[in-house]
Design a protein around this motif. Structure first.
Motif, short mmCIF file in Angstrom:
data_model
loop_
_atom_site.label_atom_id
_atom_site.label_comp_id
_atom_site.label_asym_id
_atom_site.label_seq_id
_atom_site.Cartn_x
_atom_site.Cartn_y
_atom_site.Cartn_z
N ASP A 231 0.86 -1.18 0.00
CA ASP A 231 0.00 0.00 0.00
C ASP A 231 0.90 1.23 0.00
O ASP A 231 1.61 1.49 0.97
CB ASP A 231 -0.91 -0.01 1.23
N LEU A 232 0.86 1.99 -1.10
CA LEU A 232 1.79 3.11 -1.25
C LEU A 232 1.56 4.19 -0.21
O LEU A 232 2.49 4.93 0.14
CB LEU A 232 1.66 3.70 -2.67
N ARG A 233 0.33 4.29 0.31
CA ARG A 233 0.07 5.29 1.36
C ARG A 233 0.92 4.99 2.59
O ARG A 233 1.47 5.90 3.22
CB ARG A 233 -1.41 5.30 1.72
N PHE A 234 1.03 3.72 2.93
CA PHE A 234 1.82 3.34 4.11
C PHE A 234 3.31 3.42 3.81
O PHE A 234 4.11 3.77 4.69
CB PHE A 234 1.42 1.94 4.57
N LYS A 235 3.69 3.10 2.59
CA LYS A 235 5.10 3.19 2.23
C LYS A 235 5.60 4.63 2.37
O LYS A 235 6.71 4.88 2.85
CB LYS A 235 5.31 2.69 0.80
N LYS A 236 4.75 5.59 1.97
CA LYS A 236 5.11 7.00 2.09
C LYS A 236 5.22 7.43 3.55
O LYS A 236 5.92 8.40 3.87
CB LYS A 236 4.09 7.87 1.35
N MET A 237 4.52 6.72 4.43
CA MET A 237 4.59 7.02 5.86
C MET A 237 5.74 6.29 6.54
O MET A 237 5.86 6.31 7.77
CB MET A 237 3.27 6.65 6.54
#
Length: 697
Positions: free
Chosen positions: A603-609
């Motif tokens: 999940d790219l949203r979590f990767k960015k976090m």
């Protein structure tokens, strides 16, 4: 099992597989993908070794075949025989492609123009000529595999009415849609198949049937809801076959050809979430059935959920395996479930090879007349998905989650009876495992299964109040019933992107889909014609057509429905649970122990976090090869990946133009091995849906 032992076993497997693949009399068997799941034992295993752990990084796209019109979902596991790859397109056409180039060889268009029935595969039968058995809509077709024409000696001009043998009156056909989204199996001259029936009422029992492969004649029927006097009838109310439905096989079957036994997983009864009208254990819903393939006679059964109130269908096809116990080889059948359980049974006797305990569960229901079953079967071997919505799983949203649970008095166990107040379910109706099922390396006896590990909020709804309110605001209706799968922006998520696909359909077609459902989407027949018209118009960005503006009586007059397939999200719109949200697990079949488990998807949203390897929602399945690899798409990050069977490490990944909600296939032309997968259409990438093949140049 230790990693060193796996390496030794795998090394032996590679040597044997290489000899098998190169042996002239075995070349065709090893080089093809002759049926759904590769073989009737549903191993999803290929003995090919040209692509292995050492060279998989060299894989490149070899060819792609794209649909000619804007498409949507395609879930098909393609077959490769006689240098032809055969697959279903998003447009519902069956297409044969040259296995080396992807060039179209022929296509077959079913008679009906209705939306695709979410078909996952077809049944290919080698004969003279080779035949394909395909169910599309309410018709079973027999198709010549060489040229795509119907076999006119089968049924009526190559067609059999797929309602044949089911107890659906002509007057009820418009309300009770019957089709199939999983292929059957061929035993001698019998085509044995399940069916897909409505999850809501009205429905019909999803009886198992056998048709003659040459004539289309109905040969036998097994009643999944027993008739009076038949074994199991006392587990239902006296009029169950007239009142209830479901208990169908939509996940696919496995066949022991030597013993003449077909293994059939069955689904929940209809309606899924409220069972006051079907008191009792409800055999043969939620079962693994062992039937005599020649006659349809029951040999044994095992029920994985009693009196199902949670939509815990057995949607994964079983795997036929051979395990070691006390130095002896035992032919067994394995079943992975939505609950994240692995069951294992002796094929002949049905004896469980892992201990199963009947565990007391909550029997206090807030729903009128509901009587939950007092125990549920739980195997003692470790589950491959998290069990129950426990505080240790809450993650960063823990404070908010605990406050919400206390405020709303949500129940959080794995077998809490559904209510209108709501409960948080884990695992969910999506899984654990779902229809992608498991793959097995028969040389190492390691089973590989992907799973979803995200919670779901389940609330029953009072349909009478919904009907009386007759809410007509199109956006509110869409957000209430559709956005959880198709997204608030209509661009998809768990369900397909509607922004372009819906424009290909008239309002009347969309209205028909809403009434009938389009698996896994449920029916919304409990809504009025005005409400259905409003949703159809909102999806198409038009005004509701005049022909729909007269309020009609909803077809479903049942007292209760449910709030839809809604994952439980935190205030940031993230899954309200700690990652991983999806997993891939390797299990030693000899012991039942987990060898390794890794996140599946990103999940790219979590990767960015700064949270990598989150795992994602996944729908589809994987395959194993003698080259030591697992190939799997399935994830909503649109990736196709190759994992190392020994460690679970990702060795190769490829960004697809859409989600591969499917099971890949692998085959060889000469010395070149290919991997092919069906890919959903996605407007943002200007991809209409189709098939993409990979090979080492």
């Amino acid at each position: 099992m230790t990693n060193s032992r796996i390496k030794r076993l795998l090394s032996g497997c590679l040597s044997l597989a290489f000899l098998w693949a190169c042996s002239p009399d075995k070349q065709n068997t090893a080089s093809t993908w002759p049926t759904f799941g590769h073989d009737v034992s549903n191993s999803k295993f290929s003995a090919l070794t040209a692509i292995d752990t050492a060279n998989v990084t060299q894989l490149k796209e070899a060819w792609r075949f794209e649909d000619s019109t804007d498409g949507g979902g395609v879930y098909f596991n393609p077959v490769m025989m006689d240098n032809r790859v055969i697959g279903l397109m998003p447009s519902n056409k069956l297409v044969a492609m040259d296995a080396a180039t992807g060039k179209r060889l022929w296509e077959f268009a079913p008679d009906s123009s209705d939306i695709s029935n979410w078909s996952k595969g077809m049944t290919y039968h080698a004969g003279n000529p080779d035949r394909i058995f395909l169910i599309s809509g309410g018709t079973l077709y027999s198709i010549n595999a060489e040229n795509g024409t119907v076999m006119k000696d089968f049924g009526h001009n190559g067609r059999v009415d797929f309602y044949e043998g089911l107890e659906v009156t002509d007057a009820m056909r418009a309300q009770v849609a019957v089709s199939s989204n999983a292929p059957g199996v061929v035993y001698n001259d019998l085509f044995i198949v399940g069916c897909k029936v409505p999850d809501e009422l009205p429905s019909t029992p999803g009886d198992i049937r056998a048709f003659n492969i040459n004539t289309g004649k109905l040969e036998w029927v097994f009643h999944v809801i027993p008739k009076p006097g038949e074994f199991g009838a006392d587990t239902w109310s006296p009029n169950a076959r007239e009142r209830n439905g479901g208990a169908n096989c939509w996940g696919g079957m496995a066949l022991d050809e030597k013993r003449g036994i077909v293994f059939v997983p069955t689904a929940s009864p209809s309606f899924d979430f409220y069972g006051a009208d079907r008191p009792g254990q409800n055999l043969f819903a939620n079962c693994l059935l062992a039937l005599e393939a020649k006659t349809g006679k029951r040999i044994w059964h095992f029920q994985t959920t009693h009196h199902d109130l949670w939509d815990r269908d057995n949607g994964s096809p079983p795997n036929l395996v051979t395990v070691k116990r006390d130095g002896k080889a035992i032919d067994a059948v394995a079943l992975v479930t939505k609950m994240g359980f692995l069951f294992l049974f002796d094929r002949e006797t049905g004896e469980s090879l892992f201990e199963v305990k009947e565990v007391p569960v909550d029997t206090v229901s807030r729903m009128p007349g509901e009587k939950p079953w007092p125990t549920q079967p739980i195997p003692v071997n470790p589950p491959f998905a998290r069990q129950g919505y426990q505080e240790k799983f809450f993650g960063g949203s823990s404070a908010w989650i605990k406050e919400e649970i206390a405020k709303n008095k949500y129940k959080t166990g794995i077998y809490e009876p559904p209510s209108m107040e709501g409960s948080i379910i884990l695992p969910t109706a999506h899984g654990g495992s779902n229809w992608g099922g498991a793959a097995v390396n028969p040389q190492t006896n390691i089973l590989f299964v992907n799973a979803i590990d995200m919670p779901w909020i389940l609330k029953l709804t009072d349909l009478k109040k919904i009907r009386e309110a007759n809410q007509l605001n199109p956006e509110i209706l869409y957000r209430t019933y559709c956005s959880s799968c198709h997204g608030a922006d209509k661009k998809g998520g768990a369900g397909p992107d509607l922004t372009s696909r819906a424009k290909n359909y008239k309002s009347a077609q969309i209205a028909s889909i809403l009434r009938k459902g389009a698996p896994p989407m449920p029916s919304f027949k409990f809504l009025s014609e005005q409400q259905i018209a409003a949703i159809a118009a909102y999806v198409r960005d038009t005004v509701a057509q005049q022909s729909f503006e007269t309020a009609g009586i909803p077809e479903n007059n049942e007292p209760y429905g449910f709030n839809g397939y809604n994952f439980y999200l935190d205030p940031e719109n993230h899954p309200a649970i700690a990652p991983p949200f999806g997993t891939l697990t390797a299990i030693d079949l000899n012991t039942g122990n987990i060898v390794w488990q890794v996140p599946l998807g990103e999940d790219l949203r979590f990767k960015k976090m700064g949270i990598p390897n989150s795992g994602t929602f996944n729908r589809g399945g994987g395959i194993a090869t003698a080259g030591g690899l697992i190939f799997i798409g399935a994830t909503d990050d649109n990736m196709l990946r190759a994992f190392d069977q020994r460690t679970g490490k990702v060795l190769w990944e490829y960004q697809l133009p859409g989600m591969a909600s499917s099971i890949p296939s692998t085959y060889a032309i000469g010395n070149k091995q290919y991997v092919v997968v069906s890919v959903n259409g996605e407007q943002a990438n200007n991809f209409k849906g189709g098939y993409i093949a990979f090979a080492i140049p």
